[in-house]
Design a protein around this motif. Sequence first.
Motif: not given
Length: 604
Positions: A14-15, A20-22, A48-50, A75-76
């Motif tokens: 799940l992590e 793959d999303g926001r 950071s993934s901001q 969407t992706y």
Amino acid sequence: PLLNWIEHRELFLLEMLRHDGRGDNLPSDLCSSCGMNVGVYRCKDCFSSQLLCQGCVVDAHARLPLHRVENWNGTYFQNVTLKDLGLRIQLGHNVGESCQLPVRAFNNDFVLIDTHAIHPIAVDFCGCTKAQSHIQQLLRVGWFPATTSDPKTAATFAVLRHFHILSFESKVSAYEFYHTLVRLTDNTGLLKRKDRYEAFMRMVREFRHLKMLKRAARGHDPSGIIATQQGECAVLCPACPHSGKNIPDDWALASKARAWLYASFLAIDANFRLKRRIVSKETVDPSLSCGWGYFVDESTYRSHLNAHGLEVQEKSSCASHNAVNMADSKSSKGLAATGLGTIDCARHNMKLPNGVGDLQKGERYINMDFLFFSTLRHRSVEVLNISYDIACQWHKNLWSRMATLPDEYHINHTSKDIRFFVPKFHLPAHIAKCQTSFSFNWSRWVGRTDGEAPERGWSNINPVASSTKEMGPGSRRDTLDDHFGDWNWKKVVNLGMCLLRKMKEAIQEKAAFQLAFDELNAAVTEQHRATWQAEVELWENNPNDRSIANPFEAKTFEITQAGARLRLAQLEGLELESGADVALHPEVSASVLIGMGLDLEEQQ
């Protein structure tokens, strides 16, 4: 740990999907930096993934221009380049400074190969009056240009170093490594970009060559690279004697009892896996080294082979050695080189300067002679021990063959103590006379040398054969030179620990062998001991005098089963004549009974 992990694998999955999303950016669409514009970009390489807006992501990567950026399309996430977002990289100035006369890369089409991707980037060269050349500006920032005029492709020093070490440890080819980078850039295979594989191979080869020159301190010589001498870039064995480096100045005056301390041990062998197909030619693909490392100088080598290559090699008078009898008949169809001949340090398993060369047929004397005398030019020797699996044949006319070589390859062999040996594993395949005359076990001042050093090194280099066999002549020699240099360097690094381990083992085993020797010595009479000692010492002190009998040669005659039966029958005849017949049966004598028993035992 693995069984415990199974209980948590759902969390791990799940992590991974969350990435793959926001993620944490889901509640807000605004840029996490300025908070004013919509944030749709994130960096895959930043901590950071901001999500950032276009202006903020470009500003954040002014000093990190080789990071990979993704764009949220609603969407992706999909890949996008910093070049597409407007980032331009100014060379020739500090980061953040602008150039008054910027010069764009040719056609604004510049590609940089890095450790995790192949990046299209927007590069501006400095066009100021005092600006360096374009290739120098690239090198100043650690980018290796693929060409010296209007470069459009470069590789970072980091990716070249990465591949360089990886090729040594895993033997990965440039093709496999480059296409790994292609997949890291776009694993879908849908993004088609111009192939830079040939440019990458060229940069790797040039980088290997420069690394060799740098490590040999050629960059500090005022006379420049061109003054590099034959074999000067080879990594030398620190445990072997080198005049003026690790032995006393008066080493040549040492007594016979101490001369063995300064002896050189050379091992000769050939490898027929390292072949090369007929690909390219010398004029198109010359070597960059010119004999500066482990390979011999190709021009001198070829001249000698062309002048004397048609001479017929004598056949073996020992066992039927293929290395001797088939040296001129080995198939070479479609091959420019059937393998390699090498000269190694027999005790420490290191390649020697100018001791490697291509073979055109089999293991011919003309090839191995040249390699042997070529590497001897780099060392001063008074005591020389030579190990070769066909030494019993190769040594016979060695000095007359030496006369066909250029004068600088000659040695004064009459004033030196030179001995020839056959490696211990190969020795049993020889006839009985060779097994005593060329044995390390029966010779003094050689320790426990087995002569099999080259065989241990082939397992390390053989995996590169699949890629080097398709290379041109110069590329292959430069690549193998580099691998041999790395092999020698790792040997140097581990030599101290290796010698310490062997010394500890020797100390432990010495007591057991001393006890066995004392028991044997006690069982021998003083008269026999004195006679044997005199014979052995006379033979050891005159190793090249064939008129002195070898005390280790067997003095008994070979007994066959037929001969033994004949002798027993003769003895029984004498017993019958004397009336001392002890036969248990009138038709079966004692010797016949024993013979029948042995035959039955063999049939079972």
